[in-house]
Design a protein around this motif. Structure first.
Motif, short mmCIF file in Angstrom:
data_model
loop_
_atom_site.label_atom_id
_atom_site.label_comp_id
_atom_site.label_asym_id
_atom_site.label_seq_id
_atom_site.Cartn_x
_atom_site.Cartn_y
_atom_site.Cartn_z
N GLY A 1 1.92 8.92 1.56
CA GLY A 1 2.76 10.28 1.92
C GLY A 1 2.48 11.60 0.32
N ARG A 2 2.43 10.72 -1.27
CA ARG A 2 2.86 11.33 -2.59
C ARG A 2 0.85 12.35 -1.74
NH1 ARG A 2 5.64 7.31 -5.49
NH2 ARG A 2 4.77 6.16 -3.56
N MET B 1 0.50 -1.24 -0.01
CA MET B 1 -0.55 -0.19 -0.24
C MET B 1 0.59 1.23 -0.21
SD MET B 1 -2.50 -1.29 3.40
CE MET B 1 -1.34 -1.82 5.03
N ASP B 2 1.16 1.76 -1.29
CA ASP B 2 2.20 3.01 -1.10
C ASP B 2 1.36 4.02 -1.51
OD1 ASP B 2 4.64 4.52 -0.57
OD2 ASP B 2 5.71 3.24 -2.83
N ARG C 1 2.12 14.21 5.64
CA ARG C 1 2.11 12.99 5.24
C ARG C 1 0.94 11.37 6.11
NH1 ARG C 1 6.42 10.89 2.33
NH2 ARG C 1 5.90 8.92 3.60
N ARG D 1 11.83 6.32 8.98
CA ARG D 1 11.46 7.94 9.21
C ARG D 1 11.47 8.38 9.73
NH1 ARG D 1 6.40 6.26 4.71
NH2 ARG D 1 7.81 5.21 3.71
C1 IPE Z 1 2.97 4.02 2.42
O1 IPE Z 1 3.23 5.41 1.74
C2 IPE Z 1 3.09 4.07 3.76
C3 IPE Z 1 3.89 3.81 4.42
C4 IPE Z 1 4.59 2.94 4.59
C5 IPE Z 1 3.78 2.73 6.29
P1 IPE Z 1 4.59 5.96 2.05
O2 IPE Z 1 4.42 6.81 3.73
O3 IPE Z 1 5.28 5.09 1.53
O4 IPE Z 1 3.58 7.03 0.76
P2 IPE Z 1 5.32 7.68 -0.30
O5 IPE Z 1 5.61 6.84 -0.52
O6 IPE Z 1 5.55 8.98 0.38
O7 IPE Z 1 4.27 8.57 -1.02
#
Ligand code: IPE
Ligand code: IPE
Ligand code: MG
Length: 257
Positions: A30-31, A26-27, A40, A78
């Motif tokens: 954040g974007r 599930m990616d 985010r 992170r």
């Molecule tokens: C996925 O979305 C969720 C997790 C990794 C917890 P991201 O947080 O990686 O979203 P992007 O890739 O920065 O857009």
């Protein structure tokens, strides 16, 4: 040539069929949030809604297992605040959703190294699993603090313990013996892997289990992934010929036999 390999390999060419097991990275949360000038964490919150939608769709379609990558063993890298908010979100979603999952006959299983989680979260996980363990519907597997390498290492350690204590001969170690100690033991292998958010990589998700999985990548960000987007992935899967090492002609012949 020995026939062993072909006997061991999965024999179903599921062309036209539904996957039994769907595994999703599930990616893109954040974007999704960044595009909306939001923090985010708002993307992660919106992502939880998509999880709910996908559980409903999988249950309706009688898919047996849905495995979702929620937090990788590398996501600790992170910023501390994002990690904390992600863990809080995980706890609150567990608390909130367990009743509904239970009512919908879903079995919830969390895989990954949970020893790194705060005590309260470990407790919440144990309660959620116990509450739903007798259910008979969709198996929902959440991979949290999970890494494919971690999984193989912990299984290897378990095998080594069996050898050390005399319960197993090293000559008895084969694929099935290792598989018995992996987190997804007892479930059908994933048939369809989906990654949202546009990146085309596995990011240390199910390394062992993806050996013959069909891969599907989409630009759609996870919070935007909906029933139609899922149907596109299922449609793509249904058109593929799964050969498991054989020729296309062999697969066709077996289908018509
Ligand atoms: C996925 O979305 C969720 C997790 C990794 C917890 P991201 O947080 O990686 O979203 P992007 O890739 O920065 O857009
Ligand atoms: C993979 O996403 C992990 C989860 C979705 C939980 P990441 O966003 O962490 O992956 P990379 O770092 O871009 O490979
Ligand atoms: Mg990402």
């Amino acid at each position: 040539m020995s026939a062993r390999k072909t006997e061991d390999a999965p024999t179903t060419a599921t062309s036209g069929a539904l996957p039994r097991h769907v595994a999703i990275i599930m990616d893109g949360n954040g974007r999704w949030a960044k595009k909306r000038f939001m923090p985010r964490v708002m993307g992660h919150k919106a992502g939880v809604e998509t999880v709910r939608t996908m559980v409903r769709h999988c249950a309706e379609k009688k898919i047996e297992v849905l495995t979702l990558f929620a937090f990788s063993s590398e996501n600790w890298r992170r910023p501390e605040k994002e990690v904390r908010l992600l863990l809080e979100l995980f706890v609150s979603a567990l608390k909130r959703e367990v009743k509904r999952l239970n009512e919908n006959n879903v079995v919830l299983k969390i895989v990954g190294d949970r020893s790194a989680f705060p005590e309260a979260l470990q407790q919440e996980i144990a309660t959620a699993e116990a509450t739903t363990s007798a259910n008979t519907g969709l198996k929902l597997v959440i991979a949290a603090n999970y890494g494919g390498r971690w999984d193989i290492v912990q299984a290897t350690r378990a095998l080594a313990d069996e050898v050390t204590t005399g319960r197993l001969e090293s000559s008895q170690i084969d694929e099935a013996a290792l598989d018995r100690h992996l987190s997804l033991y007892g479930m059908p292998e994933p048939d369809l892997f989906i990654r949202t958010g546009g990146e085309e990589r596995v990011s240390n998700f199910l390394l062992w289990q993806l050996a013959y999985c069909e891969m599907y990548f989409t630009e759609t960000l996870w919070p935007d992934f909906d029933g139609d987007a899922f149907d596109d992935a299922l449609n793509s899967f249904s058109k593929r010929q799964r050969r498991f090492g054989r020729t296309g002609d062999q697969v066709e012949q077996e289908k018509n036999a």
